[in-house]
Structure formats: structure tokens, C-alpha cells
Design an enzyme around this catalytic site. Structure first.
Site, PDB file in Angstrom:
ATOM      1  N   CYS A  30      -5.664  -4.128  -0.532  1.00 42.09           N
ATOM      2  CA  CYS A  30      -5.751  -3.770  -1.954  1.00 42.09           C
ATOM      3  C   CYS A  30      -4.615  -2.826  -2.328  1.00 42.09           C
ATOM      4  O   CYS A  30      -4.690  -1.629  -2.077  1.00 42.09           O
ATOM      5  CB  CYS A  30      -7.113  -3.132  -2.243  1.00 42.09           C
ATOM      6  SG  CYS A  30      -7.281  -2.571  -3.937  1.00 42.09           S
ATOM      7  N   CYS A  40      -5.496  -0.071  -4.757  1.00 40.05           N
ATOM      8  CA  CYS A  40      -6.239   1.050  -4.168  1.00 40.05           C
ATOM      9  C   CYS A  40      -5.306   1.962  -3.363  1.00 40.05           C
ATOM     10  O   CYS A  40      -5.408   3.181  -3.440  1.00 40.05           O
ATOM     11  CB  CYS A  40      -7.308   0.584  -3.185  1.00 40.05           C
ATOM     12  SG  CYS A  40      -8.258  -0.830  -3.687  1.00 40.05           S
ATOM     13  N   ASP A  41      -4.457   1.381  -2.570  1.00 40.03           N
ATOM     14  CA  ASP A  41      -3.759   2.158  -1.538  1.00 40.03           C
ATOM     15  C   ASP A  41      -2.255   2.278  -1.737  1.00 40.03           C
ATOM     16  O   ASP A  41      -1.591   2.999  -0.984  1.00 40.03           O
ATOM     17  CB  ASP A  41      -4.025   1.528  -0.155  1.00 40.03           C
ATOM     18  CG  ASP A  41      -5.509   1.528   0.182  1.00 40.03           C
ATOM     19  OD1 ASP A  41      -6.206   2.453  -0.266  1.00 40.03           O
ATOM     20  OD2 ASP A  41      -5.973   0.611   0.872  1.00 40.03           O
TER      21      ASP A  41
END
Ligand code: NDP
Length: 316
Positions: free
Chosen positions: A139, A142-143
Site C-alpha cells: 500500500c 499507507c507507507d
């Protein structure tokens, strides 16, 4: 095998990610006495990411596990009955719907909210597990932030891979896009954007076969033109390795009873969590091939609980 008297509930929630817990918060506040089964990964996909920095209302960021604990606490506060256990089969033929837990207990439910999520596809390399949370991610949204000015690789050739590569290119100094075929599968516009981005380097006909690094990911081993006479081993130095080779919705149990799309996502009436069956709703990633964010999952969980409440009022 004989079963004791089936338990009857007004609202059964399957799954414990943002969609499931938000449905539980709303359903318990609406006095539906919801019962929620957590499934095999309590807290869902967020528990396997690192820091969550894009959830509104959490300006300092929070770990995925802490965020999900807070969701759970909030649902419990209003009386949601949260249980360990996994749904192993369902019978949605007629009402009340029957749901079997862990192959034993059968629950009869007037309404069901399916919030079982999706699972990111991985290549299946042992190194993906070895470096989980240490440079391997599925992701970018997300990261990606953790790779500012660093070098990363994205695997995949579809729209998700292109989108993730473009997103990462605004943060990282260099993004490799590792594509197994000699072309991208993504839509023309996405291909064009990727090709016009100077810090995305396309590696066509490359397959990732391993990762290396002491403290975390420091590089990837690739094979160029695998199986061809000119096959070649290539090694690239990277700090992050992102998979974007598709997701699989956790909807197999329901596919017999509810319409799904060609990828297996549960179909809902546009703009609502309603499925093809009255009183059965689908929320979060199990019905969402597009957004897949904690906040969008939470929103559809909320919608599903409101729908369940209205449905129960209507059938009274
Ligand atoms: P797709 O199935 O479209 O693409 C998956 C990609 O991963 C393909 O390039 C595929 O390669 C590759 N892949 C699969 N398995 C492996 C493997 N084992 N090793 C190496 N590569 C592999 O999935 P997406 O998640 O990209 O997209 C899903 C759907 O969502 C699509 O319909 C897409 O159009 C849509 N979408 C739309 C967006 C938008 O419009 N902005 C954004 C994101 C998604 P190969 O091509 O060789 O099969």
C-alpha cells in the site's frame, strides 16, 4: 451433528476492520444489539501496515493496530458484542439468514453486514514475509511517506501499479516499476503519465525473485527475460518494495448467494451498501475495488448500519 437452539440476532457483522467496527458503533447506538465476529485477522489489513497518517482526526498519526483497538473500544463502549470466531459458511437462501461460526455454532440473523475486506496479492516469495513491515508493503498510500528521497520499486503493470508508482514518484527520488510483460496493462492515460515521469524507471520483462538487506530491504534480485536464451540476473538497490499486483476480495463464502463482479467483489447498488438480497449489506474493501482506504471503509460501514436500522424498521 445436532445443534442446540440457534442464537437469533438482529444484526450480525462479519469482519473487524474499519468497516466492521464502524458498522458496530452505529448499529449499537441504534439499539440493534449487533454481534460482530472478528475473523481470522482481528483488526483487518491495517494491523499489518506501519503508521497510519492519513486517518482524519489523528493529526499525529497512529499505528494501524492502535487505531483498530480504538475502533473496537468505541464499539464496545456502546454495547456491541464483539466475539472471536470466523464465519465458515452461510445460508442466505431465505430469512432469517443462517451463519455458521467455526463450523459449529449457527446464528440466525435478520440483517447481515459483510465487512470481510480484501487481501493484497503477493508474489509468494519467502523474502516478502522476511521483510514484512521492514520495507515490503502492498500500500503506497499507507507507507509511501516513509520513502521520501529514497529509492523504491513497485511490482505490477496495471492501473494500481501505475497509480502507486506515480504517487511514490512525488516522494521518492527514484521509482522502479517492475513489469513482467513487455508492456503495461494499465489504461492509456496512466501509461502516458508513468512514461512521462522522469524519476520512474520502467523495467519491462523483469520478475522479482528475492530481496536482500541487513536491517531491512536494501535491494531486490530480478530476472530479466526469464526462461529466454538471453535471460539475465539483475540486482537493484532499493529501500522499499511495493506490491501492486491486485487484491482478492474475501467474498468466496458469499459468492453463491450474492452477485459479484468478475474479480469477485460483492456488487452493491451504486452509492449504497445494498447487495442483491434484502437485509444483507456489504461494506469496505469486500465491495470496493477502487478506493480501499480506511476512511472510505469506515464510511460504508456507517452506511450499512444505517441501512440495517431502516430495513428493520420497515419490516417490523
Ligand atoms: P490488474 O489485475 O489490472 O493488474 C495486475 C497487474 O499485476 C498486471 O500488470 C499483472 O501482470 C501483474 N501481476 C499479477 N500477478 C503478478 C505476478 N505474480 N508477478 C508479476 N506481476 C503480476 O490489477 P490492478 O489492481 O492494477 O487493478 C484492478 C482494477 O482496478 C482494474 O480494473 C483497474 O483498471 C482498476 N483501477 C483503476 C484505477 C483508476 O482508474 N485510476 C486505479 C486502480 C485500479 P500481467 O499484465 O502480466 O497480467
Amino acid at each position: 451433528m445436532s445443534h442446540s437452539t440457534n442464537e437469533k440476532v438482529r444484526c450480525l457483522i462479519i469482519g473487524s476492520g474499519p468497516a466492521g467496527y464502524t458498522a458496530a458503533i452505529y448499529a449499537s447506538r441504534a439499539s440493534l444489539s449487533p454481534v460482530l465476529y472478528e475473523g481470522i485477522q482481528p483488526g483487518g489489513q491495517l494491523t499489518i501496515t506501519t503508521e497510519v497518517e492519513n486517518f482524519p482526526g489523528r493529526p499525529e498519526g497512529i499505528t494501524g493496530s492502535e487505531l483498530m483497538n480504538d475502533f473496537k473500544k468505541q464499539a464496545t463502549r456502546f454495547g456491541a458484542d464483539i466475539r472471536m470466531g470466523t464465519v465458515t459458511s452461510v445460508d442466505f437462501d431465505k430469512k432469517p439468514y443462517k451463519i455458521t461460526i467455526d463450523g459449529e455454532k449457527v446464528i440466525e440473523a435478520d440483517t447481515v453486514i459483510i465487512a470481510t475486506g480484501a487481501t493484497a496479492n503477493y508474489l509468494g516469495l519467502p523474502d516478502e514475509q522476511k521483510y514484512a513491515g521492514m520495507g515490503v508493503s502492498a500500500c503506497a498510500t499507507c507507507d509511501g511517506f516513509f520513502y521520501r528521497k529514497k529509492t523504491v520499486a513497485v511490482v505490477g503493470g496495471g492501473d494500481t501499479a501505475c497509480e502507486e508508482a506515480l504517487y511514490l514518484s512525488s516522494l521518492a527520488s527514484l521509482v522502479y516499476l517492475i513489469v513482467r510483460k513487455p508492456y503495461l496493462r494499465a489504461s492509456t492515460i496512466m501509461q502516458k503519465r508513468v512514461k512521462e515521469t522522469p524519476n520512474i524507471k520502467l523495467l519491462f520483462e523483469h520478475n522479482a525473485v528475492g530481496l536482500f538487506g541487513e536491517q531491512g530491504v536494501e535491494g531486490a534480485c530480478l530476472i530479466k527475460r526469464k526462461g529466454e536464451p538471453d535471460e539475465e540476473k539483475v540486482s537493484i538497490a532499493i529501500d522499499g518494495f511495493f506490491l501492486a499486483i491486485g487484491h482478492t476480495p474475501n467474498a468466496e463464502l458469499f459468492a453463491k448467494w450474492l452477485p459479484t463482479d468478475e474479480k469477485g467483489y460483492i456488487k452493491t447498488h451504486p452509492g449504497t451498501p445494498r447487495t442483491g438480497k434484502p437485509g444483507i449489506f456489504a461494506a469496505g474493501d469486500v465491495a470496493d475495488p477502487h478506493y480501499r482506504q480506511a476512511v472510505t471503509a469506515a464510511a460504508t460501514g456507517c452506511m450499512a448500519a444505517i441501512e440495517a436500522e431502516r430495513y428493520l424498521l420497515d419490516i417490523k
